[in-house]
Design a protein around this motif. Structure first.
Motif, short mmCIF file in Angstrom:
data_model
loop_
_atom_site.label_atom_id
_atom_site.label_comp_id
_atom_site.label_asym_id
_atom_site.label_seq_id
_atom_site.Cartn_x
_atom_site.Cartn_y
_atom_site.Cartn_z
N LEU A 181 40.81 38.76 38.80
CA LEU A 181 39.29 39.22 38.31
C LEU A 181 38.49 38.21 38.23
O LEU A 181 37.26 38.17 38.69
N HIS A 182 39.00 37.02 37.69
CA HIS A 182 37.96 35.93 37.74
C HIS A 182 37.35 35.43 39.12
O HIS A 182 36.18 35.42 39.35
N VAL B 27 33.11 45.19 35.69
CA VAL B 27 34.12 44.24 35.39
C VAL B 27 35.42 45.31 35.08
O VAL B 27 36.52 44.77 35.53
N TYR C 274 39.50 45.17 37.03
CA TYR C 274 40.45 45.06 36.02
C TYR C 274 41.51 46.22 36.22
O TYR C 274 42.56 46.15 36.05
N VAL D 293 35.29 38.86 31.15
CA VAL D 293 36.20 38.43 31.70
C VAL D 293 37.00 37.16 30.69
O VAL D 293 38.16 37.40 30.75
N ILE E 208 31.61 33.28 30.59
CA ILE E 208 33.11 33.59 30.52
C ILE E 208 33.74 32.71 29.48
O ILE E 208 34.75 33.22 28.67
#
Length: 296
Positions: A57-58, A44, A48, A19, A269
């Motif tokens: 996304l976060h 992930v 996205y 991320v 992250i």
């Protein structure tokens, strides 16, 4: 600005570093032409690819680890049972056996978790669409447990089943049924997605490797330990050979973190963001070199 092909490797909780890498790319106007995701990289990357919005996304990934079905699961609670210095697959396997009552399932079922349990978590976050419908072209891979062959999922394959298959960690997840076959974690053969990328004509991707920093230096104490350690050695050997085929390898993880340490997701992250930022000059050079990728 130019474009890059991005490979997101497996690494469970450490995969949250992906991320941060993507955020750094977005802030520097680096376009991602293709995403290849394996295991957590598939989770992930698929999110996205469907919705290429870094803020979404976060937030989505934070929601993932706070989702009740996840926090109540074995994986979601595993961190609390681990010693801070725990590292290496042998130690991890020992700890899960001694700290949880799952020995029976290890020998009587195809995975510690059930298929229903896995889907109760992932179905809420992975879209049930065809892979060809993603906003950013996406591929993933998993290993056929019957014949040992790597299958690359793309095009008309269903995104959700492909991602679950790629993330089906042996021993923990049961094999995922896709069509008439059963699949396990793509990282068994292709932890960094190099083979999957080559299957769609990408020969020199930028790779995000969130593996352990190095092979644990320990002596196995039982036959079971020996089996696990030898698989870890073989996996590391395959990974190092594949790294030679990348145009750039980003290794964001600093220090030894347990693969199920979901309490450290913000740290992961930030590690991803810092690593990509530190390598941004090289990334931009690659992005502007149109000769590197035949599909650009």
């Amino acid at each position: 600005m130019g474009k890059i092909a991005l490979n997101l490797g497996g690494g469970a909780a450490r995969g949250f570093a992906h991320v941060g890498v993507i955020r750094a790319l977005v802030e520097n106007d680096i376009r991602i032409s293709h995403i290849v995701g394996i295991s957590m990289g598939a989770i992930v990357g698929s999110m996205y690819a469907v919705m290429p919005d870094i803020e979404f996304l976060h937030k989505r990934m934070l929601s993932f680890v706070n989702f009740q079905q996840f926090t109540d699961s074995l994986i979601g609670t595993w961190t609390n049972t681990q010693e801070s210095e725990a590292k290496g697959i042998v130690h991890r396997a020992q700890k899960i056996v001694t700290s949880t009552n799952i020995l029976r399932r290890m020998f009587t079922a195809s995975g510690v978790l059930t298929t229903e349990g896995v889907h109760s978590v992932l179905d809420a976050f992975i879209a049930d669409v065809s892979i060809e419908s993603t906003e950013i072209p996406f591929v993933t891979a998993a290993v056929n447990i019957r014949n040992g062959k790597l299958r690359v999922f793309q095009g008309k394959d269903r995104l959700r089943s492909a991602v679950v298959a790629s993330a089906s960690m042996p021993l923990i997840f049961p094999p995922e049924k896709v069509d008439n076959d059963y699949f396990v974690d793509g990282g068994v053969l292709d932890k960094l997605g190099i083979e999957a990328a080559a299957a769609i004509g990408i020969e020199r991707p930028i790779v995000v490797d969130v593996s352990d920093e190095k092979l644990a230096d320990n002596l196995p104490r039982s036959g079971f330990d020996v089996i696990l350690k030898t698989e870890e050695i073989a996996s590391e050997h395959r990974r190092m050979l594949q790294l030679e085929r990348a145009s750039l390898v980003l290794r964001p993880i600093r220090g030894n973190f347990h693969w199920a340490d979901y309490s450290a997701i913000e740290e992961f992250i930030e590690m991803g963001y810092e690593c990509a930022s530190e390598n941004m000059r090289t990334i931009k050079r690659i992005a502007n070199n149109r000769r590197l990728f035949g599909f650009i």
